[in-house]
Motif scaffolding. Structure first.
Motif, mmCIF file in Angstrom:
data_model
loop_
_atom_site.group_PDB
_atom_site.id
_atom_site.type_symbol
_atom_site.label_atom_id
_atom_site.label_comp_id
_atom_site.label_asym_id
_atom_site.label_seq_id
_atom_site.Cartn_x
_atom_site.Cartn_y
_atom_site.Cartn_z
ATOM 1 N N THR A 1 18.730 5.944 -21.217
ATOM 2 C CA THR A 1 18.247 5.632 -19.604
ATOM 3 C C THR A 1 16.777 5.671 -19.416
ATOM 4 O OG1 THR A 1 20.201 6.917 -19.069
ATOM 5 C CG2 THR A 1 18.651 6.499 -17.377
ATOM 6 N N MET A 2 16.498 4.772 -19.145
ATOM 7 C CA MET A 2 14.964 4.672 -18.839
ATOM 8 C C MET A 2 14.303 5.325 -17.582
ATOM 9 S SD MET A 2 13.765 0.780 -19.228
ATOM 10 C CE MET A 2 14.955 -0.171 -18.390
ATOM 11 N N GLN A 3 13.098 6.176 -17.740
ATOM 12 C CA GLN A 3 12.561 7.068 -16.884
ATOM 13 C C GLN A 3 11.738 6.033 -15.760
ATOM 14 O OE1 GLN A 3 10.699 10.028 -19.539
ATOM 15 N NE2 GLN A 3 10.953 10.950 -17.503
ATOM 16 N N TYR A 4 11.319 4.854 -16.638
ATOM 17 C CA TYR A 4 10.348 4.025 -15.712
ATOM 18 C C TYR A 4 11.236 3.047 -14.688
ATOM 19 C CZ TYR A 4 7.562 -0.239 -15.072
ATOM 20 O OH TYR A 4 6.487 -0.877 -14.609
ATOM 21 N N ARG A 5 10.845 3.199 -13.452
ATOM 22 C CA ARG A 5 11.342 2.398 -12.661
ATOM 23 C C ARG A 5 10.674 0.914 -12.339
ATOM 24 N NH1 ARG A 5 12.647 5.357 -6.876
ATOM 25 N NH2 ARG A 5 13.177 6.852 -8.311
ATOM 26 N N GLU B 1 5.657 5.802 -5.453
ATOM 27 C CA GLU B 1 5.618 6.822 -5.091
ATOM 28 C C GLU B 1 4.399 8.006 -5.290
ATOM 29 O OE1 GLU B 1 9.307 9.464 -6.560
ATOM 30 O OE2 GLU B 1 10.519 8.155 -5.078
ATOM 31 N N THR B 2 4.204 7.868 -6.475
ATOM 32 C CA THR B 2 2.980 8.985 -6.786
ATOM 33 C C THR B 2 1.751 8.373 -5.677
ATOM 34 O OG1 THR B 2 3.761 8.932 -9.098
ATOM 35 C CG2 THR B 2 1.187 9.367 -8.553
ATOM 36 N N LEU B 3 1.525 7.058 -5.632
ATOM 37 C CA LEU B 3 0.343 6.698 -4.785
ATOM 38 C C LEU B 3 0.264 7.101 -3.314
ATOM 39 C CD1 LEU B 3 -1.036 3.447 -6.721
ATOM 40 C CD2 LEU B 3 -1.953 5.698 -6.882
ATOM 41 N N ILE C 1 -2.542 11.680 -10.913
ATOM 42 C CA ILE C 1 -1.495 10.964 -10.596
ATOM 43 C C ILE C 1 -0.232 11.839 -11.519
ATOM 44 C CG2 ILE C 1 -2.259 8.510 -10.214
ATOM 45 C CD1 ILE C 1 -1.586 7.616 -13.062
ATOM 46 N N GLN C 2 -0.562 12.470 -12.487
ATOM 47 C CA GLN C 2 0.008 13.507 -13.299
ATOM 48 C C GLN C 2 0.165 14.915 -12.779
ATOM 49 O OE1 GLN C 2 -0.363 12.978 -17.488
ATOM 50 N NE2 GLN C 2 0.194 10.574 -17.471
ATOM 51 N N ALA C 3 -0.613 15.046 -11.641
ATOM 52 C CA ALA C 3 -0.623 16.337 -11.038
ATOM 53 C C ALA C 3 0.504 16.849 -10.623
ATOM 54 C CB ALA C 3 -1.869 16.615 -10.200
ATOM 55 N N ALA C 4 0.904 18.292 -10.703
ATOM 56 C CA ALA C 4 2.296 18.617 -9.909
ATOM 57 C C ALA C 4 1.917 18.375 -8.275
ATOM 58 C CB ALA C 4 2.349 20.161 -10.174
ATOM 59 N N LYS C 5 0.915 18.345 -7.697
ATOM 60 C CA LYS C 5 0.831 18.343 -6.269
ATOM 61 C C LYS C 5 -0.197 16.910 -6.185
ATOM 62 C CE LYS C 5 2.257 22.633 -4.724
ATOM 63 N NZ LYS C 5 1.882 24.003 -4.375
ATOM 64 N N PRO C 6 0.218 15.741 -6.445
ATOM 65 C CA PRO C 6 -0.992 14.693 -6.307
ATOM 66 C C PRO C 6 -1.732 14.647 -5.019
ATOM 67 C CG PRO C 6 1.025 14.062 -7.114
ATOM 68 C CD PRO C 6 1.438 15.147 -6.706
#
Lengths: 189, 262
Positions: free
Chosen positions: A166-170, B41-43, B242-247
């Protein structure tokens, strides 16, 4: 952008079936779109490509054989052929030269096709030997993301890779799965 | 004042001419990782920190164009080149050859709504690769100039294993060349405080420091404050945001550090 969106919308919908006429298999149903070489635009093809509920014509811009991607058709030639879109091969997991040249071709033809309002579908040719005994997802995600970031509008993924992990990338673009016997089915799940 | 200077000012806060920029072009070069598995979602979180600009590839910019649509939205910077460097040490699909090509033109960047374009310049990897990088940078600068679009160059030492002093020297020399070629601003790696202070004196165009490898939150804030105090005009941080736990929180704190707000 408008032309691309309009043409893309013609083959939207989960389960939409495309047929790869360049595969050598016989077409025995009316697909939403046909993937073909220029010389395959015969009277029969022109007939099913006519009218409101027509079959769309997608032209191959590259040739994929012997683990090489070679340019085949200029994007500017697609519209005069009555095409609705284009398909470009993207090699992944082969020799550096093959993979990098393939990315370069994808980048160039995507720009040129978009200038004509034509959507581009990247067909990801992932080296199967890489994931024979392990999940394919981490391998598949790299060319998939690269294709999207290059600006393609849809991707075709190999069934064997999609089934292995399963890919994590959406993925954010339309996704098709290459099945057997020339069948290509939209599956965005 | 020309179009390039006007657009460059859009990447800065008007009051202090400083920039807090978030880099989110990683998946383009190295494949997806935490933070880019679902970048939209991250951004959405990162934007809560009010970055002045976001760095994206052309394809991603098209897919998440909505984040640039509102008044006060961050400016868009397009990563215009692809290079194999980030894949050299990749556990999956590694590449062993250094190569690089321009993947976006000024026309395309403008049509996407970009305020600037960015290219790498790997210096001192090999004489052939140096030539390729400078030739591509020069071509991108000329292309951007004709459209009033600023070109931001990113000089990087081609050999990551060289001594710090050598890295500083390579960055400064490359920065001078790129400034002379017409780059509007530079995104540079941080080696040490001394090197950054010397670089700031060596060129007249804005210097934005990149964030580099993932670090602890506290270390990231300290580094950003130190870089700004050393004379940087801003920061371009990617993975540490962008990889932070709380961006959202990290993004807001970095904004406050750059713009000296409490």
């Amino acid at each position: 952008m408008t032309g691309i969106k309009i043409r893309l919308s013609r083959f939207s919908g989960l389960g939409t079936k495309l047929f790869d006429l360049t595969s050598g298999f016989k077409l025995d149903f009316k697909p939403a779109a046909l993937l073909l070489y220029p010389h395959q635009v015969t009277t029969a093809v022109a007939d099913i490509a006519a009218g409101r509920n027509r079959t769309l014509l997608l032209f191959r811009l590259t040739e994929w054989s012997e683990h090489q991607v070679r340019p085949l058709l200029a994007p500017a030639a697609v519209a005069p052929l009555g095409g609705d879109g284009s398909v470009v091969d993207l090699a992944a997991g082969y020799e550096d030269e093959v993979e990098i040249e393939s990315l370069r071709i994808l980048s160039d033809v995507t720009t040129q096709a978009h200038n004509q309002g034509l959507p581009v579908i990247a067909w990801i040719r992932l080296n199967e030997s890489l994931y024979l005994d392990k999940p394919a997802a981490p391998y598949l995600e790299i060319p998939l993301a690269a294709a999207e970031e290059m600006g393609v509008d849809a991707v075709i993924l190999p069934r064997s890779a999609v089934e292995k992990g399963t890919m994590q990338y959406r993925s954010a673009v339309a996704r098709f799965i290459a099945e057997d016997h020339g069948m290509i089915v939209r599956d965005d799940r | 004042m020309n179009g390039s200077q006007i657009r460059l000012s859009h990447l800065m806060e008007a009051k202090d001419s400083k920039s807090y920029i978030v880099a989110a072009d990683h998946a383009f070069l190295m494949g997806p990782s935490t933070g880019t598995f679902n970048l939209a979602e991250t951004l959405d979180q990162v934007l809560l920190g009010s970055p002045d600009a976001i760095l994206l590839s052309k394809g991603r910019a098209k897919l998440i164009a909505h984040i640039f649509h509102n008044p006060g939205s961050p400016a868009l910077i397009i990563r215009a080149d692809w290079f194999s460097g980030p894949r050299l040490f990749s556990p999956h699909l590694p590449l062993s050859r250094m190569d690089k090509f321009l993947a976006c033109s000024a026309e395309e960047a403008l049509s996407l709504g970009a305020e600037a374009m960015m290219v790498y310049c790997l210096a001192s990897f090999s004489s052939e690769f140096d030539s390729l990088c400078y030739a591509q940078a020069a071509a991108a600068i000329r292309n951007c100039e004709s459209y009033g679009l600023p070109l931001i160059a990113e000089p990087l030492p081609g050999n990551p294993f060289m001594e710090d002093e050598d890295k500083n020297q390579v960055i400064i020399e490359s920065a001078r060349i790129l400034e002379n070629l017409g780059a509007a601003a530079l995104k540079v790696p941080y080696v040490n405080e001394d090197g950054l202070r010397r670089l700031v004196k060596a060129v007249k165009i804005p210097i934005w420091v990149l964030g580099g490898d993932l670090d602890s939150e506290e270390a990231v804030y300290q580094k950003a404050a130190l870089q700004m105090a050393a004379g940087a005009s801003g920061i371009v941080y990617g993975r540490n945001v962008i990889q932070a736990a709380k961006p959202a929180e990290v993004s807001r704190n970095l904004y406050n550090i750059v713009h000296e707000k409490s």
